[in-house]
Design a protein around this motif. Structure first.
Motif, PDB file in Angstrom:
ATOM      1  N   GLU A 419       0.834  -1.328   0.002  1.00  0.00           N
ATOM      2  CA  GLU A 419       0.020  -0.172   0.021  1.00  0.00           C
ATOM      3  C   GLU A 419       0.884   1.246  -0.188  1.00  0.00           C
ATOM      4  N   ALA A 420       0.405   2.110  -1.021  1.00  0.00           N
ATOM      5  CA  ALA A 420       1.289   3.504  -0.852  1.00  0.00           C
ATOM      6  C   ALA A 420       0.451   4.594  -0.736  1.00  0.00           C
ATOM      7  N   ARG A 421       0.858   5.738  -0.244  1.00  0.00           N
ATOM      8  CA  ARG A 421      -0.022   6.845  -0.150  1.00  0.00           C
ATOM      9  C   ARG A 421       0.537   8.019  -0.937  1.00  0.00           C
ATOM     10  N   LEU A 422      -0.394   8.901  -1.413  1.00  0.00           N
ATOM     11  CA  LEU A 422       0.069  10.041  -2.138  1.00  0.00           C
ATOM     12  C   LEU A 422      -0.256  11.469  -1.750  1.00  0.00           C
ATOM     13  N   ASP A 423      -0.463  11.421  -0.355  1.00  0.00           N
ATOM     14  CA  ASP A 423      -0.647  12.517   0.339  1.00  0.00           C
ATOM     15  C   ASP A 423      -0.140  13.740   0.188  1.00  0.00           C
ATOM     16  N   HIS A 446      -8.313   8.724  -3.852  1.00  0.00           N
ATOM     17  CA  HIS A 446      -8.435   7.859  -2.533  1.00  0.00           C
ATOM     18  C   HIS A 446      -7.303   7.603  -1.908  1.00  0.00           C
ATOM     19  N   HIS A 447      -6.075   7.815  -2.579  1.00  0.00           N
ATOM     20  CA  HIS A 447      -5.056   7.292  -2.079  1.00  0.00           C
ATOM     21  C   HIS A 447      -4.230   8.874  -1.513  1.00  0.00           C
ATOM     22  N   GLY A 448      -4.851   9.965  -1.280  1.00  0.00           N
ATOM     23  CA  GLY A 448      -4.556  11.037  -0.854  1.00  0.00           C
ATOM     24  C   GLY A 448      -4.028  12.340  -1.869  1.00  0.00           C
ATOM     25  N   VAL A 536      -0.646   2.966  -8.170  1.00  0.00           N
ATOM     26  CA  VAL A 536      -0.221   4.200  -7.281  1.00  0.00           C
ATOM     27  C   VAL A 536       1.220   3.958  -6.764  1.00  0.00           C
ATOM     28  N   ALA A 540       3.797   6.929  -6.658  1.00  0.00           N
ATOM     29  CA  ALA A 540       4.403   7.259  -5.642  1.00  0.00           C
ATOM     30  C   ALA A 540       6.284   7.324  -5.716  1.00  0.00           C
TER      31      ALA A 540
END
Length: 549
Positions: A419-423, A446-448, A536, A540
């Motif tokens: 799982e990766a985040r793109l906040d 959804h992933h920021g 994602v 990222a």
């Protein structure tokens, strides 16, 4: 001097006594200008005239007592004998020399500290060997001594190699006979076992009486045990002969563990053993799925076998740096420290006595070790001692390609990326299909991520002029200006936007278009369809890169 060096070199290469004597007699005669030369070997208390080269016959092939000839005197006294007139020297057996041409001679021992031979030079006219001639003959004798030692060592080596070859051939023959025997034994055992299994099935077709049903269960269980024993014997034989083969593919180690645990859970439940599994992450390896399950079965089955009632077994699955690990801990009878180094040896058992509590032939862990090594892994056993449990640690290498996002092998294996985040990451997505744009926007938000969308290259260039996105994601096939045109135009911008990291998201094949995309200015090529988490993850990773320089 050159002739002497050539002679020494030739002697260093000599491998037989005949070569040494031939080189010595011809070189000695050439170097001293003598009329004849002999090479004499010491044989216990005899002198053996092994070879000669002379203007007339001397004593080749003859044997004399050491005390009765000048060569024997030189060897016994460990010094050079120079005789200017043989008939005036008491050391010379005159009668032996009368039929010959010899008037003068010099005899030099070979290996002065412990003579094994002598070199004799003879002249037909009165002659006293000069110091230079003695020095040359002594140098020749020293070289001959080394040559004879080399021949002895070479002979020992050849005999040793011959013994080794003979032993190897015998071992190979014995292994073949053993393999043939095991193959025959396997066939002869499997056939009746198959018949027994077939009759058990036949008898179970109709509901048998309780006593017969129990008897059939016992028979079936023992048939299974015998079948496994036959397989174990064959595996050990194949492993020792280097013929154990793997049919490799991607293997989900965690799934293989869970499958084996599920099958053996009934055996654990019968002894009220608590069997738990801890899985930290998914772990894929490159291996033979059947053999991997066999490894896990053997270790876990051993743990259940040697763990008393009401015990506990824990199976831990983890993933390290390029290694996948399975640890099986039990609260069983443990292993004595003196036996621990031999735990993986074939036919070795901690209790070999006739009164031992546990059956088996001591092959299970031997097979585990062979199979793990074939997979490029390691296996270790640890125990604090008797009645203090055992821990078996299995480690398998993980192919580096499985850790690289977007690879064909990962997609084929169905490996979900982490799982990766793109906040806080601003992303400009360009695609002429409204549904694609909407879907991508939903996934990224959804992933920021903060998402800008454009339906064409021209619209994307306007947005780049108005905003400062961190990543550009563009399709290739678009009406008007293509994705290639877009990224070329972006890279030509004089503003910081011209250095934005960019990724292709296209239905085109990377194998056919990745090079052109990279040349145009893209850094990453993502093929459609792509899993959302994979997309994602790659964006990222791209967002974490430095801007284009």
């Amino acid at each position: 001097m050159d002739s002497l060096l050539e002679t020494v070199t030739a002697l260093a290469s000599a491998r037989t006594l005949d070569e040494v004597t031939r080189i010595v007699r011809s070189s000695a005669r050439e170097l001293t200008k003598a009329d004849g030369v002999t090479f004499v070997l010491r044989e216990d208390d005899k002198c053996f005239y092994a070879d000669e080269e002379a203007i007339g016959p001397l004593w080749k092939g003859s044997r004399f007592p050491l005390q009765s000839c000048i060569s024997g005197w030189a060897m016994l006294n460990r010094q050079i004998a120079v005789v200017a007139d043989i008939y005036a020297d008491a050391r010379i057996p005159h009668e032996a020399y009368r039929p010959t041409f010899v008037k003068s001679l010099v005899m030099v021992p070979v290996r002065r500290d412990d003579p094994i031979a002598a070199i004799g030079a003879y002249w037909a006219q009165p002659h006293e060997a000069t110091p230079a001639e003695q020095k040359v003959l002594q140098a020749l004798a020293n070289a001959a001594a080394l040559a004879l030692s080399n021949i002895e060592l070479y002979g020992d080596l050849q005999r040793s190699l011959e013994r080794e070859r003979t032993a190897r051939e015998r071992a190979e023959t014995a292994n073949k006979l053993k393999d043939d025997f095991l193959a025959t034994l396997s066939h002869e055992l499997r056939t009746p076992l198959h018949v027994i299994q077939s009759w058990i099935w036949q008898l179970n077709r109709t509901e048998p009486p309780p006593a017969l049903k129990k008897a059939l269960e016992v028979i079936e269980r023992n048939v299974a045990l015998q079948s496994r024993l036959v397989e174990d014997l064959l595996d050990v034989s194949r492993a020792s002969a280097g013929r154990l083969q793997l049919n490799t593919r991607l293997v989900d180690l965690a799934s293989a563990c869970l499958a084996v645990v599920e099958v053996l859970r009934l055996s654990a439940r019968a002894k009220n053993i608590q069997l738990d599994v801890q899985q930290e992450t998914s772990a894929f390896i490159w291996g033979d799925p059947d053999r991997v399950q066999q490894i896990l079965w053997n270790v876990l089955n051993n743990a259940i076998k040697f763990t008393p009632n009401d015990g506990r077994i824990l199976v831990r699955i983890s993933r390290g740096d390029r290694r996948a690990c399975v640890v099986i801990e039990d609260s069983g009878i443990g292993i004595a420290p003196q036996f621990l180094p031999f735990i993986f040896d074939r036919f070795r058992q901690a209790d070999p006595s006739s009164t031992r509590r546990f059956g088996g032939m001591g092959l299970g862990l031997t097979i585990v070790k062979e199979l793990v090594h074939l997979h490029g892994g390691t296996v270790e056993a640890a125990s604090a001692g008797q009645d203090r449990g055992t821990t078996i640690t299995l480690e398998f290498p993980v192919p580096a390609v499985l850790d690289q996002p977007g690879t064909w092998l990962r997609r084929r294996a169905g490996i979900a990326p982490p799982e990766a985040r793109l906040d806080g990451v601003s992303i400009l997505v360009v695609d002429d299909e409204p549904e694609v744009l909407s879907t991508l926007e939903g996934i990224l938000r959804h992933h920021g991520a903060e998402v800008l969308t454009a339906a064409s290259a021209d619209e994307a260039l306007k947005l780049l002029d108005q905003h400062q996105p961190a990543v550009l994601v563009s399709d290739l096939a678009m009406p008007g200006r293509t994705g290639f045109d877009l990224v070329r135009a972006v890279r030509a911008l004089p503003t910081p936007a011209g250095k934005i990291p960019a990724a292709v998201l296209s239905a085109y094949l990377a194998s056919e278009h990745a090079a052109e995309a990279e040349s145009a200015g893209f850094q990453v090529f993502i093929e459609k369809p792509v899993q959302p988490l994979e997309l994602v993850g790659q964006i990222a990773q791209l967002a974490g890169r430095a801007a284009i320089q």
